[in-house]
Design a protein around this motif. Structure first.
Motif, PDB file in Angstrom:
ATOM      1  N   TRP A 110      13.160  20.128   5.129  1.00  0.00           N
ATOM      2  CA  TRP A 110      11.777  20.533   4.914  1.00  0.00           C
ATOM      3  C   TRP A 110      11.718  21.894   4.238  1.00  0.00           C
ATOM      4  N   ARG A 111      10.724  22.063   3.351  1.00  0.00           N
ATOM      5  CA  ARG A 111      10.583  23.293   2.592  1.00  0.00           C
ATOM      6  C   ARG A 111       9.246  23.961   2.892  1.00  0.00           C
ATOM      7  N   GLN A 112       9.209  25.255   2.644  1.00  0.00           N
ATOM      8  CA  GLN A 112       7.985  26.005   2.859  1.00  0.00           C
ATOM      9  C   GLN A 112       6.909  25.569   1.869  1.00  0.00           C
ATOM     10  N   GLY A 113       5.667  25.475   2.372  1.00  0.00           N
ATOM     11  CA  GLY A 113       4.555  25.074   1.520  1.00  0.00           C
ATOM     12  C   GLY A 113       4.037  26.222   0.682  1.00  0.00           C
ATOM     13  N   LEU A 114       2.737  26.170   0.345  1.00  0.00           N
ATOM     14  CA  LEU A 114       2.148  27.191  -0.520  1.00  0.00           C
ATOM     15  C   LEU A 114       1.955  28.522   0.186  1.00  0.00           C
ATOM     16  N   SER A 164       0.831  -1.197   0.000  1.00  0.00           N
ATOM     17  CA  SER A 164       0.000   0.000   0.000  1.00  0.00           C
ATOM     18  C   SER A 164       0.868   1.251   0.000  1.00  0.00           C
ATOM     19  N   PRO A 165       0.323   2.382  -0.464  1.00  0.00           N
ATOM     20  CA  PRO A 165       1.084   3.636  -0.452  1.00  0.00           C
ATOM     21  C   PRO A 165       1.450   4.049   0.974  1.00  0.00           C
ATOM     22  N   VAL A 166       2.566   4.726   1.093  1.00  0.00           N
ATOM     23  CA  VAL A 166       3.028   5.225   2.385  1.00  0.00           C
ATOM     24  C   VAL A 166       2.971   6.748   2.350  1.00  0.00           C
ATOM     25  N   PHE A 167       2.285   7.308   3.344  1.00  0.00           N
ATOM     26  CA  PHE A 167       2.132   8.747   3.437  1.00  0.00           C
ATOM     27  C   PHE A 167       2.850   9.257   4.682  1.00  0.00           C
ATOM     28  N   SER A 168       3.129  10.560   4.650  1.00  0.00           N
ATOM     29  CA  SER A 168       3.561  11.280   5.842  1.00  0.00           C
ATOM     30  C   SER A 168       2.599  12.445   6.025  1.00  0.00           C
ATOM     31  N   LEU A 169       1.998  12.538   7.196  1.00  0.00           N
ATOM     32  CA  LEU A 169       1.046  13.612   7.477  1.00  0.00           C
ATOM     33  C   LEU A 169       1.785  14.764   8.146  1.00  0.00           C
ATOM     34  N   ALA A 170       1.747  15.928   7.498  1.00  0.00           N
ATOM     35  CA  ALA A 170       2.361  17.134   8.059  1.00  0.00           C
ATOM     36  C   ALA A 170       1.288  17.939   8.777  1.00  0.00           C
ATOM     37  N   LEU A 200       6.912  21.195   4.173  1.00  0.00           N
ATOM     38  CA  LEU A 200       6.664  19.976   3.420  1.00  0.00           C
ATOM     39  C   LEU A 200       7.955  19.204   3.193  1.00  0.00           C
ATOM     40  N   LEU A 201       7.787  17.893   3.056  1.00  0.00           N
ATOM     41  CA  LEU A 201       8.905  16.999   2.763  1.00  0.00           C
ATOM     42  C   LEU A 201       9.180  17.039   1.265  1.00  0.00           C
ATOM     43  N   PRO A 202      10.387  17.354   0.834  1.00  0.00           N
ATOM     44  CA  PRO A 202      10.657  17.461  -0.609  1.00  0.00           C
ATOM     45  C   PRO A 202      10.680  16.094  -1.289  1.00  0.00           C
ATOM     46  N   GLY A 203      10.386  16.120  -2.590  1.00  0.00           N
ATOM     47  CA  GLY A 203      10.499  14.910  -3.403  1.00  0.00           C
ATOM     48  C   GLY A 203       9.328  13.969  -3.359  1.00  0.00           C
ATOM     49  N   CYS A 204       8.214  14.371  -2.750  1.00  0.00           N
ATOM     50  CA  CYS A 204       7.052  13.483  -2.677  1.00  0.00           C
ATOM     51  C   CYS A 204       6.324  13.437  -4.022  1.00  0.00           C
TER      52      CYS A 204
END
Length: 245
Positions: free
Chosen positions: A188-192, A98-104, A199-203
């Motif tokens: 980690w990078r700034q979101g919108l 199954s897909p693996v997610f990370s919840l921010a 956010l985690l880069p490269g997702c």
């Protein structure tokens, strides 16, 4: 007498059933024509009584009953209940890819926290897209999501495998996950927006979800039904890559 003649005394019930079924009928079709002759409106059993062939008919009935018993025995064996020693094997969850997610999520101090989330799946389409996620109760991610009722699901890739233990095996209360990701090349990078989660880069993709309704108690987890508000990608992968769901 027939069982003794076939030397089946002392055998198991299943062996007797198999032997009786494989032995075939105790009489031929010609025997029935010559020995059982119902007359007029007489029934089959009346014909047996008049011709003196009740013993042959009973033999036929016995063979039919044995055939039913044989089928019942095999059905019970195929679907029998497991013993106590086997229950541990049945209780293990199935192996899934199954897909693996990370919840921010954002905490009360405005700092971002991330975890590992595999209990996440879309469950509805109209009138809005709905996702179901399950959060381990007592964790920092669960507390942040319940407080702000929103977060960003990040669909991870294979390149993030070295972050699994850092994000999912340690608590944000005890470890600096942001520094740990930076040390592994995933700062980690700034979101919108300035006030949104880092956010985690490269997702593969990012999903903004919003809690829709109350949490459902699932034992040591809380299940949340969430409205999908926005889907986006990194700006380096083709513009802003943002779309409203």
């Amino acid at each position: 007498r027939w069982l003794q003649k076939q030397s089946l005394a002392g055998t198991s019930h299943r062996q007797r059933c198999r032997a009786m079924v494989s032995a075939g009928p105790l009489f031929t079709r010609s025997d029935l024509r010559h020995r059982i002759r119902p007359r007029g409106g007489a029934s089959f059993w009346d014909g047996c009584a008049r011709s003196g062939s009740r013993q042959v008919a009973l033999s036929l009935l016995a063979v039919a009953c044995v055939g039913l018993l044989e089928r019942c025995c095999f059905t019970q064996t195929a679907f029998s209940m497991p013993g106590r020693a086997s229950w541990a094997e049945f209780e293990k969850p199935p192996v899934m890819n199954s897909p693996v997610f990370s919840l921010a999520t954002l905490g009360p101090d405005g700092r971002t926290n991330m975890n590992i989330l595999t209990y996440a799946s879309p469950v509805g389409i109209r009138p809005c897209r709905v996702w179901a996620i399950s959060l381990y109760r007592g964790t920092k991610s669960q507390e942040n999501f319940v407080a702000r009722k929103t977060g960003v699901l990040q669909l991870m890739r294979e390149q993030h495998k070295e972050l699994i233990y850092l994000l999912g095996g340690q608590s944000g209360r005890d470890a600096d996950k942001a520094a740990g990701c930076a040390d592994r090349g995933f700062a980690w990078r700034q979101g919108l927006g300035q006030d949104e989660e880092l956010l985690l880069p490269g997702c593969e993709a990012y999903y903004r979800i919003v809690l829709d309704g109350e949490l459902f108690n699932a034992g040591d987890h809380d299940v949340a039904m969430c409205r999908l508000e926005r889907v986006f990608k990194e700006a380096s992968e083709g513009g802003s890559g943002s779309s409203d769901a």
